[in-house]
Design a protein around this motif. Structure first.
Motif, mmCIF file in Angstrom:
data_model
loop_
_atom_site.group_PDB
_atom_site.id
_atom_site.type_symbol
_atom_site.label_atom_id
_atom_site.label_comp_id
_atom_site.label_asym_id
_atom_site.label_seq_id
_atom_site.Cartn_x
_atom_site.Cartn_y
_atom_site.Cartn_z
ATOM 1 N N ARG A 68 93.468 64.840 69.092
ATOM 2 C CA ARG A 68 94.378 65.321 68.112
ATOM 3 C C ARG A 68 93.719 65.786 66.837
ATOM 4 O O ARG A 68 93.183 64.962 66.292
ATOM 5 C CB ARG A 68 95.655 64.668 68.037
ATOM 6 N N ASP A 69 93.723 67.198 66.514
ATOM 7 C CA ASP A 69 93.139 67.799 65.116
ATOM 8 C C ASP A 69 94.301 67.703 64.235
ATOM 9 O O ASP A 69 95.596 67.797 64.582
ATOM 10 C CB ASP A 69 92.660 69.055 65.546
ATOM 11 N N HIS A 70 94.298 67.872 63.051
ATOM 12 C CA HIS A 70 95.415 67.936 62.255
ATOM 13 C C HIS A 70 94.566 69.188 61.288
ATOM 14 O O HIS A 70 93.908 69.269 60.184
ATOM 15 C CB HIS A 70 95.387 66.778 60.950
ATOM 16 N N CYS A 116 91.771 79.198 73.439
ATOM 17 C CA CYS A 116 90.674 78.681 73.813
ATOM 18 C C CYS A 116 89.385 78.849 73.051
ATOM 19 O O CYS A 116 89.584 79.857 71.827
ATOM 20 C CB CYS A 116 89.941 79.439 75.279
ATOM 21 N N ASN A 117 88.778 77.777 72.855
ATOM 22 C CA ASN A 117 87.549 77.945 72.153
ATOM 23 C C ASN A 117 86.133 77.811 72.859
ATOM 24 O O ASN A 117 86.524 77.116 74.126
ATOM 25 C CB ASN A 117 87.275 76.712 71.008
ATOM 26 N N ALA A 118 85.144 78.281 72.662
ATOM 27 C CA ALA A 118 83.790 78.331 73.612
ATOM 28 C C ALA A 118 83.002 77.471 73.175
ATOM 29 O O ALA A 118 81.770 77.257 73.345
ATOM 30 C CB ALA A 118 83.339 79.883 73.565
ATOM 31 N N ARG A 119 83.374 75.990 72.738
ATOM 32 C CA ARG A 119 82.569 75.245 71.918
ATOM 33 C C ARG A 119 83.386 73.885 71.821
ATOM 34 O O ARG A 119 84.437 73.642 72.123
ATOM 35 C CB ARG A 119 82.235 75.730 70.794
ATOM 36 N N LEU A 120 82.569 72.753 71.322
ATOM 37 C CA LEU A 120 83.384 71.792 70.998
ATOM 38 C C LEU A 120 84.072 71.814 69.402
ATOM 39 O O LEU A 120 83.776 72.620 68.853
ATOM 40 C CB LEU A 120 82.319 70.674 70.502
ATOM 41 N N GLY A 121 85.393 70.975 69.501
ATOM 42 C CA GLY A 121 86.024 71.400 68.282
ATOM 43 C C GLY A 121 85.183 70.569 67.066
ATOM 44 O O GLY A 121 84.333 69.626 67.255
ATOM 45 N N ASP A 122 85.588 71.035 66.009
ATOM 46 C CA ASP A 122 85.172 70.304 64.725
ATOM 47 C C ASP A 122 86.393 70.304 63.732
ATOM 48 O O ASP A 122 87.045 71.076 63.432
ATOM 49 C CB ASP A 122 84.084 71.202 64.119
ATOM 50 N N PRO A 123 87.017 69.063 63.622
ATOM 51 C CA PRO A 123 86.002 67.583 63.488
ATOM 52 C C PRO A 123 86.551 66.780 64.912
ATOM 53 O O PRO A 123 86.111 65.554 64.858
ATOM 54 C CB PRO A 123 86.865 66.728 62.626
ATOM 55 N N GLU A 124 86.838 67.606 66.049
ATOM 56 C CA GLU A 124 87.170 66.405 67.214
ATOM 57 C C GLU A 124 85.901 65.839 67.856
ATOM 58 O O GLU A 124 85.892 64.777 68.070
ATOM 59 C CB GLU A 124 87.796 67.466 68.487
ATOM 60 N N ALA A 125 84.855 66.832 67.787
ATOM 61 C CA ALA A 125 83.597 66.507 68.196
ATOM 62 C C ALA A 125 83.288 64.844 67.738
ATOM 63 O O ALA A 125 82.786 64.167 68.296
ATOM 64 C CB ALA A 125 82.370 67.253 68.224
HETATM 65 N N1 GLY Z 1 89.235 72.021 65.045
HETATM 66 C C1 GLY Z 1 89.421 72.840 65.702
HETATM 67 C C2 GLY Z 1 88.340 73.645 66.077
HETATM 68 O O1 GLY Z 1 87.390 73.152 65.963
HETATM 69 O O2 GLY Z 1 88.524 74.987 66.447
#
Ligand code: GLY
Ligand code: AMP
Length: 449
Positions: free
Chosen positions: A219-221, A292-301
């Protein structure tokens, strides 16, 4: 098992990727292009600073010079610039989607079109071109008549900042011209969505064009301030796993969101190889895809990768080489426990950040056992690091449950400071970590992990 891997990028997500891959059995060296002074301090990690990720030729050259067996692309902009296509054309195994497949992220209108064709549940939405102000206003009124508020999204890459979640019909109507002004012509300029209510989830899968393997959900914030207030940002902190998304629920989402999208993309002749990130809202009527994103999330990764129970590299290599094994697990095994990551941002973020403030307490935070991933820092002449971007650091605490992981992250974040530093104090707190059904009332949410 790849022994030499090139990671493209230089932010917090790439720091976490390099740290994770360099620590895996059999990996001799991780090269990061361009990386950063902080990333280079990781054992078995080397940075090649003169590579421009947006110039595919320079990345292909770096991959050849370093004789890597696998390239992993971190951020979206190089994917949108065709980096994965160039690497594939050069015969270099790459984990990352083609420019055509990355359109799932680079165009919200395209993402909605694919999701609709694949039968994936999303927010009600419509795309409008620069000349369709009247139609956009009519759609806002239509949503409003049905009791729904609107979310306005610029079509195209905006680092999470091209989205405005409105609180009234009037506010939404007032904003339409600002979204259309700079995008004349007949290309989609604005996507308007119904505003959904519920907790968010980021569910990312390793994909080989056909098959998805889920990473632990996070979960991102997105909002800058505590209690999910203030402007949207790229993400102010994250935690994983999600107590309100058990493994069976994760698998259902993989089957009803990721797999149908992969099938639709393959059917169109643009198969998706890479990390497919589904941003979801867990509504009372079930999960709905937001983006959709085409990559890892940041800061999820930064919270997902430390929780992986085994090596990541072999899966990425298999996917890059054309196929995950048929007996691959639906979910990548995770370690027990939880991780909480707090983003420390510079003064001014998400507007223009102030750069060059000296960062104190990095050593103390690490000495407490926290992981400190650098997103926007620069080495200072006398030693140490200074701020050099909007999101500066992600401080990650781990523990047997969310409460202890949060405490570890908070303690380490408390040790770090610079003038004007911004952070949230509720990441992974009881408001965002719900008690799963069946846990008796009175048990603190943090103990439920
Ligand atoms: N944290 C959301 C993103 O990477 O798009
Ligand atoms: P996006 O870039 O599409 O993920 O949007 C950024 C953030 O805006 C999301 O993480 C949500 O917090 C919020 N958001 C986007 N779309 C919606 C929606 N349809 N309903 C509620 N919140 C939304």
């Amino acid at each position: 098992m790849p022994t030499r891997i090139l990671v493209v990028g230089g932010g917090g997500r790439e720091h976490a990727l390099a740290w994770k891959l360099a620590g895996e059995p059999g990996v001799n060296e991780v090269i990061v292009a361009p990386g950063s002074e902080a990333i280079e301090l990781e054992p078995r990690v080397r940075c090649v600073r003169d590579v421009d990720p947006l110039d595919p030729a320079s990345v292909v050259k770096a991959a050849r010079v370093a004789a890597v067996e696998l390239v992993v692309v971190g951020p979206e902009a190089p994917l949108a610039a065709g980096l994965a296509d160039a690497l594939r054309a050069a015969g270099i195994p790459v984990f990352g989607p083609s420019k055509a497949a990355a359109m799932l992220e680079t165009s919200k209108a395209f993402c909605h079109e694919v999701a609709a064709a694949a039968g994936v549940a999303t927010a009600r939405a419509r795309a409008f071109t620069g000349g369709e102000a009247a139609a956009a206003e009519a759609f806002i009124r239509e949503l409003s008549a049905g009791g729904a508020l609107a979310v306005l999204k610029a079509d195209g890459l905006a680092a999470g900042k091209g989205v405005i979640v409105t609180d009234s019909e009037e506010q939404a109507l007032d904003l339409v011209p600002s979204f259309l002004r700079h995008r004349p012509g007949d290309r989609p300029a604005l996507v308007i969505e119904e505003r959904l209510a519920g907790p968010e989830a980021s569910l990312i899968a390793i994909c080989d064009g056909r098959r998805p393997i889920a990473l632990p959900a996070a979960r991102d914030h997105k909002r800058l301030c505590d209690g999910d207030t203030g402007p949207n940002t790229g993400g102010m902190g994250a935690f994983s796993p999600l107590p309100d998304l058990d493994p069976a629920a994760v698998e259902r989402i993989i089957e009803t969101v990721h797999r149908p999208i992969l099938m639709e993309m393959a059917r169109r002749g643009t198969p998706f190889h890479g990390f497919l990130y589904a941003g979801l809202v867990l509504t009372a009527d079930g999960p709905r895809l937001l983006e959709c994103n085409a990559r890892l999330g940041d800061p999820e990764a930064q919270v997902i990768l430390p929780l992986l129970g085994g090596a990541l590299g072999p899966w990425l290599l298999a996917a890059a080489r054309g196929g995950l094994p048929a007996d691959a697990p639906a979910l990548l095994p995770a370690l027990p426990g939880a991780a909480v990551g707090i983003v420390l941002a510079a003064r001014g973020y998400p507007g223009e950040p102030r750069r060059g403030d000296p960062i104190e307490g990095l050593g103390a935070a690490r000495a407490m056992g926290a992981l400190v991933f650098h997103a926007g820092t620069v080495g200072r002449p006398g030693g140490g690091f200074g701020t050099n971007g909007g999101r500066v650091l992600a401080v990650v605490g781990r523990g047997p449950d969310h409460g202890s992981a949060r405490e570890a992250a908070e303690r380490a974040a408390d040790a770090i400071d610079w003038p004007g530093m911004q952070r949230r104090r509720d990441i992974g707190g009881p408001r965002q970590v719900p008690v799963p059904a069946g846990v008796p009332a009175g048990v603190p949410a943090g103990a439920a992990g």
